[in-house]
Design a protein around this motif. Structure first.
Motif, PDB file in Angstrom:
ATOM      1  N   ASN A  92       0.827  -1.210   0.000  1.00  0.00           N
ATOM      2  CA  ASN A  92       0.000   0.000   0.000  1.00  0.00           C
ATOM      3  C   ASN A  92       0.854   1.251   0.000  1.00  0.00           C
ATOM      4  O   ASN A  92       1.861   1.314   0.694  1.00  0.00           O
ATOM      5  CB  ASN A  92      -0.906   0.025   1.233  1.00  0.00           C
ATOM      6  CG  ASN A  92      -2.175  -0.752   0.980  1.00  0.00           C
ATOM      7  OD1 ASN A  92      -2.656  -0.798  -0.157  1.00  0.00           O
ATOM      8  ND2 ASN A  92      -2.695  -1.379   2.018  1.00  0.00           N
ATOM      9  N   GLY A  93       0.452   2.209  -0.780  1.00  0.00           N
ATOM     10  CA  GLY A  93       1.194   3.463  -0.830  1.00  0.00           C
ATOM     11  C   GLY A  93       2.431   3.402  -1.697  1.00  0.00           C
ATOM     12  O   GLY A  93       3.222   4.337  -1.738  1.00  0.00           O
ATOM     13  N   ALA A  94       2.607   2.299  -2.422  1.00  0.00           N
ATOM     14  CA  ALA A  94       3.805   2.143  -3.247  1.00  0.00           C
ATOM     15  C   ALA A  94       3.765   3.033  -4.482  1.00  0.00           C
ATOM     16  O   ALA A  94       4.788   3.287  -5.108  1.00  0.00           O
ATOM     17  CB  ALA A  94       3.968   0.685  -3.655  1.00  0.00           C
ATOM     18  N   GLY A  95       2.580   3.475  -4.853  1.00  0.00           N
ATOM     19  CA  GLY A  95       2.478   4.339  -6.029  1.00  0.00           C
ATOM     20  C   GLY A  95       1.808   3.670  -7.223  1.00  0.00           C
ATOM     21  O   GLY A  95       1.842   4.196  -8.335  1.00  0.00           O
ATOM     22  N   LYS A  96       1.155   2.538  -6.988  1.00  0.00           N
ATOM     23  CA  LYS A  96       0.544   1.798  -8.104  1.00  0.00           C
ATOM     24  C   LYS A  96      -0.591   2.585  -8.747  1.00  0.00           C
ATOM     25  O   LYS A  96      -0.618   2.777  -9.963  1.00  0.00           O
ATOM     26  CB  LYS A  96       0.024   0.439  -7.599  1.00  0.00           C
ATOM     27  CG  LYS A  96       1.069  -0.388  -6.865  1.00  0.00           C
ATOM     28  CD  LYS A  96       0.505  -1.701  -6.379  1.00  0.00           C
ATOM     29  CE  LYS A  96      -0.592  -1.584  -5.331  1.00  0.00           C
ATOM     30  NZ  LYS A  96      -0.184  -0.986  -4.064  1.00  0.00           N
ATOM     31  N   SER A  97      -1.513   3.053  -7.898  1.00  0.00           N
ATOM     32  CA  SER A  97      -2.644   3.806  -8.463  1.00  0.00           C
ATOM     33  C   SER A  97      -2.157   5.080  -9.139  1.00  0.00           C
ATOM     34  O   SER A  97      -2.666   5.475 -10.195  1.00  0.00           O
ATOM     35  CB  SER A  97      -3.650   4.160  -7.366  1.00  0.00           C
ATOM     36  OG  SER A  97      -4.180   2.998  -6.791  1.00  0.00           O
ATOM     37  N   SER A  98      -1.166   5.704  -8.529  1.00  0.00           N
ATOM     38  CA  SER A  98      -0.616   6.916  -9.137  1.00  0.00           C
ATOM     39  C   SER A  98      -0.090   6.626 -10.531  1.00  0.00           C
ATOM     40  O   SER A  98      -0.222   7.434 -11.453  1.00  0.00           O
ATOM     41  CB  SER A  98       0.512   7.480  -8.277  1.00  0.00           C
ATOM     42  OG  SER A  98       0.030   7.799  -6.996  1.00  0.00           O
ATOM     43  N   MET A  99       0.500   5.447 -10.687  1.00  0.00           N
ATOM     44  CA  MET A  99       1.044   5.058 -11.988  1.00  0.00           C
ATOM     45  C   MET A  99      -0.075   5.019 -13.027  1.00  0.00           C
ATOM     46  O   MET A  99       0.058   5.576 -14.123  1.00  0.00           O
ATOM     47  CB  MET A  99       1.693   3.671 -11.829  1.00  0.00           C
ATOM     48  CG  MET A  99       2.656   3.319 -12.912  1.00  0.00           C
ATOM     49  SD  MET A  99       4.092   4.398 -12.902  1.00  0.00           S
ATOM     50  CE  MET A  99       3.989   5.023 -14.554  1.00  0.00           C
ATOM     51  N   VAL A 101      -4.816  11.521 -15.431  1.00  0.00           N
ATOM     52  CA  VAL A 101      -5.428  12.115 -14.238  1.00  0.00           C
ATOM     53  C   VAL A 101      -4.360  12.875 -13.444  1.00  0.00           C
ATOM     54  O   VAL A 101      -4.609  13.943 -12.908  1.00  0.00           O
ATOM     55  CB  VAL A 101      -6.107  11.033 -13.364  1.00  0.00           C
ATOM     56  CG1 VAL A 101      -6.688  11.644 -12.105  1.00  0.00           C
ATOM     57  CG2 VAL A 101      -7.199  10.325 -14.164  1.00  0.00           C
ATOM     58  N   TYR A 102      -3.157  12.303 -13.386  1.00  0.00           N
ATOM     59  CA  TYR A 102      -2.019  12.993 -12.765  1.00  0.00           C
ATOM     60  C   TYR A 102      -1.002  13.348 -13.849  1.00  0.00           C
ATOM     61  O   TYR A 102      -0.832  12.623 -14.816  1.00  0.00           O
ATOM     62  CB  TYR A 102      -1.320  12.099 -11.731  1.00  0.00           C
ATOM     63  CG  TYR A 102      -2.114  11.808 -10.477  1.00  0.00           C
ATOM     64  CD1 TYR A 102      -3.251  12.545 -10.148  1.00  0.00           C
ATOM     65  CD2 TYR A 102      -1.716  10.786  -9.619  1.00  0.00           C
ATOM     66  CE1 TYR A 102      -3.964  12.265  -8.996  1.00  0.00           C
ATOM     67  CE2 TYR A 102      -2.434  10.499  -8.461  1.00  0.00           C
ATOM     68  CZ  TYR A 102      -3.564  11.241  -8.160  1.00  0.00           C
ATOM     69  OH  TYR A 102      -4.266  10.959  -7.024  1.00  0.00           O
ATOM     70  N   ARG A 103      -0.329  14.483 -13.619  1.00  0.00           N
ATOM     71  CA  ARG A 103       0.719  14.880 -14.562  1.00  0.00           C
ATOM     72  C   ARG A 103       2.074  14.790 -13.878  1.00  0.00           C
ATOM     73  O   ARG A 103       2.330  15.517 -12.931  1.00  0.00           O
ATOM     74  CB  ARG A 103       0.479  16.313 -15.028  1.00  0.00           C
ATOM     75  CG  ARG A 103      -0.851  16.353 -15.655  1.00  0.00           C
ATOM     76  CD  ARG A 103      -1.328  17.558 -16.319  1.00  0.00           C
ATOM     77  NE  ARG A 103      -2.551  17.091 -17.003  1.00  0.00           N
ATOM     78  CZ  ARG A 103      -2.902  17.419 -18.221  1.00  0.00           C
ATOM     79  NH1 ARG A 103      -2.188  18.248 -18.906  1.00  0.00           N
ATOM     80  NH2 ARG A 103      -3.997  16.924 -18.750  1.00  0.00           N
TER      81      ARG A 103
HETATM   82  N1  LIG Z   1      -3.901  13.095  -5.037  1.00  0.00           N
HETATM   83  C1  LIG Z   1      -2.918  12.893  -4.157  1.00  0.00           C
HETATM   84  N2  LIG Z   1      -2.512  13.894  -3.338  1.00  0.00           N
HETATM   85  C2  LIG Z   1      -1.529  13.707  -2.454  1.00  0.00           C
HETATM   86  N3  LIG Z   1      -0.865  12.562  -2.300  1.00  0.00           N
HETATM   87  C3  LIG Z   1      -1.218  11.523  -3.079  1.00  0.00           C
HETATM   88  C4  LIG Z   1      -2.254  11.624  -4.042  1.00  0.00           C
HETATM   89  N4  LIG Z   1      -2.384  10.447  -4.674  1.00  0.00           N
HETATM   90  C5  LIG Z   1      -1.478   9.638  -4.125  1.00  0.00           C
HETATM   91  N5  LIG Z   1      -0.756  10.272  -3.171  1.00  0.00           N
HETATM   92  C6  LIG Z   1       0.326   9.708  -2.382  1.00  0.00           C
HETATM   93  O1  LIG Z   1       1.156   8.986  -3.239  1.00  0.00           O
HETATM   94  C7  LIG Z   1       1.584   7.792  -2.640  1.00  0.00           C
HETATM   95  C8  LIG Z   1       1.215   6.640  -3.504  1.00  0.00           C
HETATM   96  O2  LIG Z   1      -0.197   6.463  -3.470  1.00  0.00           O
HETATM   97  P1  LIG Z   1      -0.954   5.419  -4.392  1.00  0.00           P
HETATM   98  O3  LIG Z   1      -0.526   5.624  -5.780  1.00  0.00           O
HETATM   99  O4  LIG Z   1      -2.393   5.552  -4.106  1.00  0.00           O
HETATM  100  O5  LIG Z   1      -0.417   4.028  -3.845  1.00  0.00           O
HETATM  101  P2  LIG Z   1      -0.963   2.553  -4.061  1.00  0.00           P
HETATM  102  O6  LIG Z   1      -2.020   2.583  -5.076  1.00  0.00           O
HETATM  103  O7  LIG Z   1       0.234   1.766  -4.460  1.00  0.00           O
HETATM  104  O8  LIG Z   1      -1.480   2.087  -2.742  1.00  0.00           O
HETATM  105  C9  LIG Z   1       0.963   7.759  -1.261  1.00  0.00           C
HETATM  106  O9  LIG Z   1       1.907   8.231  -0.330  1.00  0.00           O
HETATM  107  C10 LIG Z   1      -0.189   8.703  -1.370  1.00  0.00           C
HETATM  108  O10 LIG Z   1      -0.448   9.299  -0.132  1.00  0.00           O
END
Ligand SMILES: Nc1ncnc2c1ncn2[C@@H]1O[C@H](COP(=O)(O)OP(=O)(O)O)[C@@H](O)[C@H]1O
Ligand SMILES: [Mg+2]
Lengths: 363, 262
Positions: B46-53, B60-62
């Motif tokens: 959790n929090g590894a950055g998968k969803s952000s990827m 959605v993110y730049r």
């Molecule tokens: N919109 C956002 N604003 C601030 N921090 C974010 C946002 N999205 C993700 N993060 C941070 O980026 C890191 C990775 O999150 P996320 O991509 O959701 O991880 P995962 O999906 O692997 O659990 C986390 O520390 C999270 O708090």
């Protein structure tokens, strides 16, 4: 007549995508239209309905329904809260007035449509903040719209043709040589416009444009990811909604009041229409009609009730009590609907229908 | 699992992606690629950055740094609308359905980019608008059949249980007939049976339509079973990338993820 859909099988998607797929709904709507277009006129001709029932009940009910429908498109379907409904109505009314006044031979329906388009344009401009702000802040911005428009119409004499009191007198409604000047003919005119526009609205909310509004309302990020463009979608909702409110405003001036001033479209009116949407049902076309009927009929009903109490009990209630009671009942109902049934009368109606569908079985 | 299906060229190449939120480094210098028709898994705690990827992939993110090569075109960052147009569809970790709409309408929204009718024709529900609506309805009904959710097509999604909502969300993404499907934890919170169904759907989509799939999943069994290649993230950094077997044997992965979380 039982409300059942058992045995009504749809063989094609076209059949299933009809506007009222369930036969009983179809019959119901035909009945309502028959009463509105034939029954009521017959009753009127036979002398059962006074002018009062048209001027004080039926015509305003229809006009408010249209305005509530307009607001419902914006707030109920697209999720953008607005307190500026009356302002858009004012734009529709005053724009139509000026088109009629300044362009020789302007057909009245065209003037109403142009008035609606002016309201739509104003709606787009004042909808721009919705791209950045939402909820409470957007409501505050639309409140500013409300005050600004009324102020503008009051201050700029051109809009009211420099009438000293700021009051305009709506021109006659004339079409193909016929003048709609009786209470009854105005009712029929308004009824036709409202039915046509309600049908268009119903079609919009069940096709792609309606889905885009609801998508933005329910989850704007996901809506964007599947390709709806938030800006276009929101502004479209503002435009269509304001168009409806604008036409309602024109009807308000031309078919209901006859003479209006900008102050007639004040914040009170905006709130009244918002209450109609809340009580009738947020996100429901039918609910807009329920809400309007409710709010138009409630004061009349209360008045009758108070008169009855006074005469039967022989007491004299202080004058003005009816309007105070009205406010209290409104307040209580709005709180009730907001807390208990946010989807209003329309939802209660639907629950009733679902129960009936399963009746006599509990589930 | 991948017999019978030809894995193609790289269609999506992410190069040195870095994404920060203020002081939080969500992604640091991450590079990996996705090949056409493959199932590519992203795993990590959790929090590894998968969803952000995934959010970077569909705009959605730049990201602050990096280069995204999609079908041979370089992008500094993606644009959500362009990504959708180009055939990237996705589901979300926390279901992002349109709660007030029925299952049918939710899936219909997935087809919006394929609709040409405008709002005036819609309002009249006349000729072309009606034909188009019904044509798309047919397509949507195929998806409903495929996902075995015929019985709930007219139900508002807000009333459905979690597992079915996830399925509907997959349906909405499929309605766009995407070439790349991004799935963010499609099986999270499901029971074994629901997971099996979901696995079957994902494999069928990949197999029948050749859809490229990028999948985030926590269930290691599932990941090892269905994916062709796996990339492992930890604290926003890539720590491994390769076939399921190679990743499973990687010491860093065992330390960071498998050892700790499972
Ligand atoms: N919109 C956002 N604003 C601030 N921090 C974010 C946002 N999205 C993700 N993060 C941070 O980026 C890191 C990775 O999150 P996320 O991509 O959701 O991880 P995962 O999906 O692997 O659990 C986390 O520390 C999270 O708090
Ligand atoms: Mg995540």
């Amino acid at each position: 007549m039982l409300y059942r859909e058992a045995g009504q099988f749809k063989a094609t998607y076209a059949e299933d995508s009809q506007i009222f797929p369930i036969r009983q709904d179809k019959i119901g709507i035909v009945l309502i239209l028959a009463v509105a277009f034939v029954g009521i006129p017959l009753m009127s001709v036979a002398g059962f309905l006074s002018d009062y029932s048209f001027t004080a009940i039926l015509t305003p009910f229809l006009i408010f329904s249209l305005a509530a429908l307009g607001l419902n498109i914006l707030t109920g379907y697209a999720g953008q809260l607005s307190l500026g409904t009356a302002a858009f109505m004012a734009v529709g009314a005053f724009a139509s007035y000026n088109f009629m006044l300044r362009i020789e031979g302007m057909p009245i329906l065209v003037a109403f449509i142009l008035g609606g388009l002016c309201a739509a344009a104003v709606g787009i401009v004042f909808g721009l903040p919705s791209l950045r702000i939402r909820g409470f802040y957007l409501a505050a911005a639309t409140l500013a719209t409300q005050f600004f428009i009324v102020w503008c119409l009051t201050k700029v004499g051109w809009f009211t043709n420099y009438s000293s009191s700021g009051v305009i007198t709506a021109q006659k409604i004339e079409m193909l040589g016929y003048t709609f000047d009786t209470a009854f003919s105005k009712y029929l005119f308004v009824l036709s416009v409202v039915c046509a526009m309600a049908l268009l609205a119903k079609n919009m909310v069940r096709t792609n444009i309606g889905r885009s509004w609801m998508a933005i309302r329910d989850m704007d990020m996901a809506a964007e990811v599947i390709g709806f463009r938030p800006m276009r979608t929101k502004l479209m909702a503002f435009a269509v909604s304001s168009f409806y409110c604008g036409v309602a405003g024109a009807l308000f001036a031309y078919a209901y009041l006859g003479t209006v001033e900008p102050e007639g479209f004040n914040l009170d009116l905006s709130f009244r229409i918002l209450f109609m949407v809340i009580i009738g049902g947020v996100g429901s076309i039918l609910g807009s009609f329920f809400g309007s009927a409710f709010i138009v009929l409630l004061p009349i009903f209360l008045n009758v009730l108070i008169h009855f109490l006074e005469s039967s009990a022989g007491i004299n209630l202080p004058s003005g009590i009816s309007s105070s009671i009205e406010l209290m009942v409104f307040g209580a109902l709005i709180i009730f609907f907001l807390i208990v049934e946010p989807h209003g009368l329309a939802r209660l109606w639907q629950i009733g229908k679902e129960k009936l569908r399963l009746w006599p079985f509990p589930h | 699992m991948s017999e019978g299906r030809q894995i193609g060229e790289v269609i999506l190449d992410l190069k040195n992606i870095s994404l920060r939120f203020g002081g939080v480094k969500a992604l640091t210098d991450i590079s990996f690629d996705v090949r056409e028709h493959e199932i590519r898994a992203i795993i990590g705690p959790n929090g590894a950055g998968k969803s952000s990827m995934l959010n970077v992939i569909n705009g959605v993110y730049r990201p602050q740094e990096g280069d995204i090569v999609f079908r041979g075109q370089h992008h500094r960052d993606m644009d959500t609308y362009e990504a959708a147009k180009a055939g990237i569809a996705r589901t979300f970790q926390n279901i992002a359905l349109f709660k007030g709409m029925t299952v049918l309408d939710n899936i219909m929204t997935g087809r919006n980019l394929k609709m040409k009718s405008n709002f005036l024709l819609d309002a009249l529900y006349w000729g072309p608008a009606q034909r188009e609506e019904i044509e798309h309805r047919k397509k949507v009904e195929e998806i409903i059949d495929f996902l075995e959710i015929q019985h709930i097509r007219k139900t508002p999604v807000g009333r459905l249980p979690y597992g079915l909502q996830k399925r509907v969300e997959l349906g909405r993404a499929l309605a766009a007939e995407p070439s790349i499907l991004l799935l963010d934890e499609p099986m999270a919170g499901m029971n074994v049976e629901e997971k099996q169904d979901m696995c079957r759907f994902i494999l069928d989509v990949n197999d029948q339509f050749g859809t490229t799939i990028v999948l985030i999943e926590h269930d290691m069994g599932v990941v090892m079973d269905i994916s062709d290649r796996v990339v492992v993230l930890d604290y926003g950094k890539k720590i491994a990338d390769g076939t399921p077997d190679a990743v499973r044997a990687n010491q860093d992965v065992i330390d960071a993820y498998l050892g700790v979380a499972h």
